[in-house]
Design a protein around this motif. Structure first.
Motif, PDB file in Angstrom:
ATOM      1  N   ASN A  89       0.826  -1.217   0.000  1.00  0.00           N
ATOM      2  CA  ASN A  89       0.000   0.000   0.000  1.00  0.00           C
ATOM      3  C   ASN A  89       0.854   1.259   0.000  1.00  0.00           C
ATOM      4  N   LYS A  92       2.094   1.812  -3.544  1.00  0.00           N
ATOM      5  CA  LYS A  92       1.018   2.372  -4.376  1.00  0.00           C
ATOM      6  C   LYS A  92       0.828   3.858  -4.088  1.00  0.00           C
ATOM      7  N   SER A  93       0.824   4.216  -2.823  1.00  0.00           N
ATOM      8  CA  SER A  93       0.622   5.609  -2.436  1.00  0.00           C
ATOM      9  C   SER A  93       1.762   6.493  -2.927  1.00  0.00           C
ATOM     10  N   SER A  95       3.781   5.866  -5.451  1.00  0.00           N
ATOM     11  CA  SER A  95       3.717   5.918  -6.912  1.00  0.00           C
ATOM     12  C   SER A  95       2.663   6.914  -7.372  1.00  0.00           C
ATOM     13  N   LYS A  96       1.522   6.925  -6.698  1.00  0.00           N
ATOM     14  CA  LYS A  96       0.458   7.864  -7.053  1.00  0.00           C
ATOM     15  C   LYS A  96       0.918   9.295  -6.813  1.00  0.00           C
ATOM     16  N   THR A  97       1.567   9.532  -5.689  1.00  0.00           N
ATOM     17  CA  THR A  97       2.067  10.866  -5.378  1.00  0.00           C
ATOM     18  C   THR A  97       3.104  11.311  -6.402  1.00  0.00           C
ATOM     19  N   ARG A  98       3.961  10.392  -6.817  1.00  0.00           N
ATOM     20  CA  ARG A  98       4.971  10.702  -7.836  1.00  0.00           C
ATOM     21  C   ARG A  98       4.306  11.145  -9.136  1.00  0.00           C
ATOM     22  N   LEU A  99       3.290  10.397  -9.568  1.00  0.00           N
ATOM     23  CA  LEU A  99       2.582  10.750 -10.796  1.00  0.00           C
ATOM     24  C   LEU A  99       1.877  12.096 -10.668  1.00  0.00           C
ATOM     25  N   LEU A 100       1.302  12.377  -9.507  1.00  0.00           N
ATOM     26  CA  LEU A 100       0.646  13.666  -9.293  1.00  0.00           C
ATOM     27  C   LEU A 100       1.648  14.808  -9.359  1.00  0.00           C
ATOM     28  N   LYS A 103       2.493  15.362 -13.015  1.00  0.00           N
ATOM     29  CA  LYS A 103       1.364  16.045 -13.659  1.00  0.00           C
ATOM     30  C   LYS A 103       1.367  17.532 -13.291  1.00  0.00           C
TER      31      LYS A 103
END
Length: 124
Positions: A89, A92-93, A95-100, A103
């Motif tokens: 988890n 995943k968190s 990785s999501k923060t990295r993508l944000l 962006k």
């Protein structure tokens, strides 16, 4: 002597051995977990040393578990499963923060300013 005693004896670093024995005695199982800050105060070291010791013990094959609640020595296979799930988890968190962040950078900066943003982290 428990099943791990022969492996514990092989640990040359006395502080690391003491830390492992401490975890096995006082932080055995999820319900007995302790934060790195609490362990650091108890053992009179800094929290980074605790994290380093945890990493070293894991590299040696000892099941030192963790969750948001703290570190502990695995008493059951469920303890290990809980840690693996928690780490998944976290990945995943992150990785999501990295993508944000990528962006956001693309929205606020010019493409040529981003440079090697999409390369490996070693480029930084």
């Amino acid at each position: 002597m428990n099943d791990n005693s022969i492996f514990i004896e092989l640990i040359q670093d006395q502080q690391l051995r003491f830390f492992l024995e401490y975890l096995m005695t006082y932080c055995n199982g999820y319900r007995e977990s302790a934060t790195s800050d609490r362990l650091a105060v108890t053992l009179k070291v800094d929290p980074e040393t605790i994290r380093s010791w945890v990493r070293r013990l894991r590299e040696m094959g000892f099941p030192v578990c963790s969750t948001g609640k703290g570190y502990y020595y695995a008493a059951t296979v469920m303890d290990v499963k809980r840690t693996v799930h928690w780490l998944g988890n976290m990945i995943k968190s992150i990785s999501k923060t990295r993508l944000l962040m990528i962006k956001a950078a693309m929205q606020h900066f010019k493409p040529w300013e981003l440079g090697d943003l999409f390369e490996s982290d070693d480029a930084i």
